[in-house]
Every structure is written in structure tokens, then in C-alpha cells.
Design a protein around this motif. Structure first.
Motif, mmCIF file in Angstrom:
data_model
loop_
_atom_site.group_PDB
_atom_site.id
_atom_site.type_symbol
_atom_site.label_atom_id
_atom_site.label_comp_id
_atom_site.label_asym_id
_atom_site.label_seq_id
_atom_site.Cartn_x
_atom_site.Cartn_y
_atom_site.Cartn_z
ATOM 1 N N ARG A 198 0.818 -1.220 0.000
ATOM 2 C CA ARG A 198 0.000 0.000 0.000
ATOM 3 C C ARG A 198 0.852 1.270 0.000
ATOM 4 O O ARG A 198 0.354 2.344 -0.337
ATOM 5 C CB ARG A 198 -0.952 0.000 1.195
ATOM 6 N N HIS A 199 2.118 1.131 0.367
ATOM 7 C CA HIS A 199 3.012 2.289 0.349
ATOM 8 C C HIS A 199 3.711 2.464 -0.999
ATOM 9 O O HIS A 199 4.570 3.332 -1.142
ATOM 10 C CB HIS A 199 4.040 2.179 1.483
ATOM 11 N N LYS A 200 3.370 1.594 -1.949
ATOM 12 C CA LYS A 200 3.802 1.713 -3.346
ATOM 13 C C LYS A 200 5.317 1.855 -3.483
ATOM 14 O O LYS A 200 5.823 2.861 -4.009
ATOM 15 C CB LYS A 200 3.081 2.873 -4.035
ATOM 16 N N PRO A 201 6.077 0.849 -3.045
ATOM 17 C CA PRO A 201 7.540 0.946 -3.124
ATOM 18 C C PRO A 201 8.095 0.823 -4.537
ATOM 19 O O PRO A 201 9.215 1.255 -4.801
ATOM 20 C CB PRO A 201 8.008 -0.218 -2.250
ATOM 21 N N HIS A 202 7.331 0.214 -5.471
ATOM 22 C CA HIS A 202 7.825 -0.009 -6.824
ATOM 23 C C HIS A 202 7.470 1.189 -7.696
ATOM 24 O O HIS A 202 6.295 1.436 -7.983
ATOM 25 C CB HIS A 202 7.197 -1.289 -7.396
ATOM 26 N N GLY A 203 8.486 1.923 -8.120
ATOM 27 C CA GLY A 203 8.248 3.097 -8.939
ATOM 28 C C GLY A 203 7.618 2.789 -10.281
ATOM 29 O O GLY A 203 7.039 3.664 -10.914
ATOM 30 N N ASN A 204 7.711 1.520 -10.738
ATOM 31 C CA ASN A 204 7.126 1.146 -12.022
ATOM 32 C C ASN A 204 5.635 0.862 -11.916
ATOM 33 O O ASN A 204 4.985 0.549 -12.911
ATOM 34 C CB ASN A 204 7.819 -0.100 -12.577
ATOM 35 N N GLY A 205 5.109 0.907 -10.707
ATOM 36 C CA GLY A 205 3.664 0.751 -10.538
ATOM 37 C C GLY A 205 3.198 -0.642 -10.177
ATOM 38 O O GLY A 205 2.043 -0.828 -9.813
#
Length: 440
Positions: free
Chosen positions: A274-281
């Protein structure tokens, strides 16, 4: 409610209570120090050969077949994680790391400063006196070494058993049957272990994914919990360790991703999707299909030889891959259940229990990453304030509204890096005051 401080003293209320107790002759609570991941030595069951923590002549080379059985945890289809037995065991907290470089002996302090400050050097974890002056000094302090490779609910069970033994030891020493509460100082992953123990006691994570029951079972044994640099919302660098392994340095050689990928605790340290660590989405990092589609981790196509060392009893690469995928799925499911349990808002915290947090926030710390299928190392695309390893927001378990589900009694911000926190003189002095041990 918590108070936010920077290099500040404990609250007047805490100091008044501890000083009044000292004036009344009441001894401070005994202390237990819990290290973080990689913070306990490992030795082989058969001959006590060093597996982790002492890289001196005779240590187990991580590139060897022997290391696969000693450093890595076993894998088996159909066997629950807690029933997989290792051929190595813990052998104390890493106070000083020993190694060599080009034949020159090296020693680096790890947890020695914090253990010394708390008085831990007076005892081993078998409660045998190691210095003649220990009893007269009144230093009632212990180290808790645990198998940081295993799921943290298993380590919580071990902590509960350890506290029972320590309690009996102290009651005999004091010639008293009065109940005893401890103060516990925990660093990094040790703080997650402590939080789980406080909230759930000695419960295993249920196999069905339902989650443990919040019963505050461990809080009955603890007055003050001091948590230092703990990745309460995970650390993106742990994902990189699962992708590329533990890099080598002057003290120790590299440990490959198959070895690291056998550790259930490693997946419990992953950041929250939920903290969206992957910059690629693509942030489904707790989904096995994410790992398979990226060709990362323990099932990566380039790790055929490593899997062969880890699973020598299987004759074909296909069989080994099947076992590795099964293990990956079990570890990720286990991590999801653990995260859900640990991220729930805490209500009705026992009145006696105090939760104190120390956070490093002055170092550039990885926050987001990018990576394509087959990459053997991640790329950091964004950074945030932290201790260089764990984001300050993760330690506080901040959510989008900048609040935390954990009702901290105090939060102290420091400028040290991740391992530097347990050597920080300001932190050590403040903790001693907080625990009523200054001058003891």
C-alpha cells in the motif's frame, strides 16, 4: 498520545517515578537486549563451526555445499515453515564481529556498546555468571539471541520461554517468589519480534491465514519496551537482499539470494504494497506471481546451481524449482498474515506498558525502486529521511494521514545511522535514564 522529541530528556513524570523508586530502595527492572536481523551468531549443530558472525579460519564458506545446509533453512513441499529444522543454531548476540582481511585480524563492534551500557556483559544467556563482581553489582541484564532467519512468531515463542527461565533465575537469586517484569531494549527486526510478543504472546501464526488473537500475552512480562530503528512498515532494502543476496564486505563474503530466500523473516521485513515501493507501478511484492514474473529471488532462472547446493537430495532442476516456488509461496503468505496482524490499530494497551521509540531521520534512505524482469540488482529511484536503511516513516509506522496505529509514549529522533543508533551515546544515556538504571 506520544511526545515527539529530538535529543531530549525523558519526561519529568518518567524521571520522577524512577527516582522515587530508587530512593525507596526498589531495584530497577531487569533488562533484556534483543538484536536485529543478522545480530545473533550461528554455529553448526555438529561441531559448533561458525556459520555467521565470526569469519575466522574454519568458518563455513557460503559458496560451499555445506553452507547451503547450515546457513540456509531447509525447504520441503507440504511441510509448514515452523516444522522445518535447521542444522545450525544460535550462539549468542553479536557483541563484536570478528574477521580478517588479507590475513590481518579485524574486530568491529556490533551490539557490544548497548549490551555493555545495559550491563549485559555480566551474564550469558544461560544465566551463568561470567564475572565475579556481577552479583554484587546488581546488574540484572540479559541478551536474547534468536534465530533471525525464522518467522518472528516462532522467535516470540522462544522469547517467552527465555523470559520464563530468566524469571526463575532471578527469583532464585533474590530468594523471592514475587513476580518479575522486564524492560526490553530491541533494535531493528528485534523490535518487530518484541511488538509481536507483546501483542500476541507465544502464538504461532495460524496456517489458515486468520491471524493471531490480540491478547497482550507478552505484556504481562514487560513494563517498558524501547524500540530502536525498527522497520515497522518494512524496508525496501530487504527486497534487494532477496533479489541479490547479502553483498560481501571486508569482514565477510557474499551470501547468495537462494540462501537468503529461505528465511521466512526476510519476507516479513518487506515494505507494504500500500506504500507503493515499486516506482514502475507493480506493487504486488507479497504475491508470488510478482516474483515469478520478474524472475527474481529464490526461483530466478540464473540460480540453478545455487538451488542444486540447497537441495542436493533432488536430482532435477525442475524438482528443485518446484520446491523453491512452494517455499516462496509459503513465506509470502506467512508475511501477509504477519503484516496484517502487526498493522492493526492498537486499542486498550495495558495501563502499565510503556512503548518508547527511537528513530534515525538524518540519512538518505531508499524509498522506491525500479527493476525489470531478470535484473539481479534493484535501482533506487526515490529516497526519504531515515537511518540509511529504514525510513523514519516506517519506524513510526506512519500512514497517509501522518498518524500511527501504535500509541507510542514517546518518539525520539536521532541523527545516527541504522547500526550507529545502538552505539549513540545520547540514546544510551537517555535509555538508561528512562529505565531507571543510570548510576546502577
Amino acid at each position: 498520545m506520544f511526545s515527539l522529541t529530538r535529543f531530549s530528556e525523558p519526561s519529568a513524570d518518567h524521571l520522577t517515578r524512577t527516582r522515587n523508586a530508587a530512593q525507596g530502595g526498589t531495584p530497577p527492572n531487569p533488562v533484556i537486549v534483543i538484536p536485529g536481523v543478522l545480530g545473533s551468531k550461528l554455529v553448526s549443530d555438529s561441531d559448533a563451526q561458525s556459520v555467521w558472525g565470526e569469519w575466522v579460519p574454519g568458518f563455513t564458506d557460503p559458496a560451499s555445499n555445506e553452507a547451503a545446509q547450515l546457513f540456509g533453512l531447509p525447504m520441503a513441499i507440504g511441510t509448514p515453515l515452523d516444522q522445518l529444522r535447521s542444522a545450525s543454531q544460535v550462539d549468542g548476540v553479536l557483541g563484536i564481529v570478528r574477521g580478517s582481511m588479507v590475513g590481518v585480524p579485524l574486530k568491529v563492534t556490533a551490539y557490544g556498546d548497548v549490551m555493555s551500557a545495559m550491563g549485559v556483559e555480566s551474564f550469558s544467556d544461560t544465566f551463568v555468571e561470567s564475572r565475579s563482581e556481577a552479583l554484587s553489582s546488581g546488574a540484572e541484564a540479559f541478551e536474547f539471541s534468536y534465530d533471525w532467519r525464522r518467522s518472528l512468531d516462532e522467535s516470540a515463542i522462544a522469547l517467552q520461554a527465555f523470559i520464563h527461565r530468566a524469571t526463575r533465575f532471578l527469583q532464585v537469586r533474590r530468594n523471592s517468589s514475587e513476580p518479575i517484569r522486564f524492560n526490553i531494549v530491541a533494535h531493528s527486526m528485534g523490535g518487530l519480534l518484541l511488538r509481536y510478543f507483546l501483542q500476541f504472546g507465544g502464538q504461532l501464526l495460524p496456517y489458515d491465514g486468520s491471524g493471531p488473537r490480540l491478547n497482550w500475552g507478552g505484556a504481562a512480562y514487560v513494563d517498558k519496551a524501547v524500540i530502536i530503528g525498527t522497520p515497522n512498515a518494512g524496508a525496501v532494502q530487504m527486497l534487494d537482499r532477496l533479489v541479490q543476496g547479502i553483498p560481501g564486505n571486508p569482514m565477510h563474503p557474499a551470501y547468495g539470494p537462494v540462501l537468503v530466500g529461505t528465511f521466512p523473516s526476510g519476507y516479513q521485513l518487506l515494505p507494504r504494497p500500500r506504500h507503493k515501493p515499486h516506482g514502475n507501478g507493480d506493487n504486488n511484492i507479497l504475491d508470488a506471481d510478482f516474483w515469478l514474473s520478474h524472475d527474481w529471488g529464490i526461483t530466478a532462472s540464473w540460480l540453478v546451481e545455487e538451488r542444486a547446493r540447497q537441495l542436493p537430495g533432488l536430482s532435477s532442476p525442475g524438482q528443485r524449482l518446484e520446491v523453491a516456488e512452494d517455499h516462496l509461496r509459503k513465506c509470502l503468505h506467512n508475511a501477509q498474515v504477519f503484516h496484517h496482524a502487526m498493522d492493526q490499530p492498537l486499542e486498550a494497551v495495558p495501563d502499565h506498558l510503556e512503548l518508547h521509540l527511537f528513530v534515525g531521520d538524518a540519512h538518505r534512505t531508499p524509498m522506491h525502486f525500479s527493476g525489470e524482469r531478470g535484473d539481479r540488482q534493484l535501482r533506487w529511484t526515490a529516497f526519504g529521511p531515515g537511518d540509511g536503511t529504514v525510513l523514519a516513516s516506517s519506524v513510526r509506522l506512519d500512514e497517509t494521514d501522518r498518524s500511527s496505529p501504535i500509541p507510542w509514549n514517546s518518539i525520539t529522533m536521532l541523527k545516527s545511522n541504522h547500526m550507529g543508533l545502538v552505539k549513540d551515546r545520547q540514546l544510551l544515556g537517555q535509555v538508561l535514564e528512562l529505565l531507571g538504571r543510570a548510576g546502577h
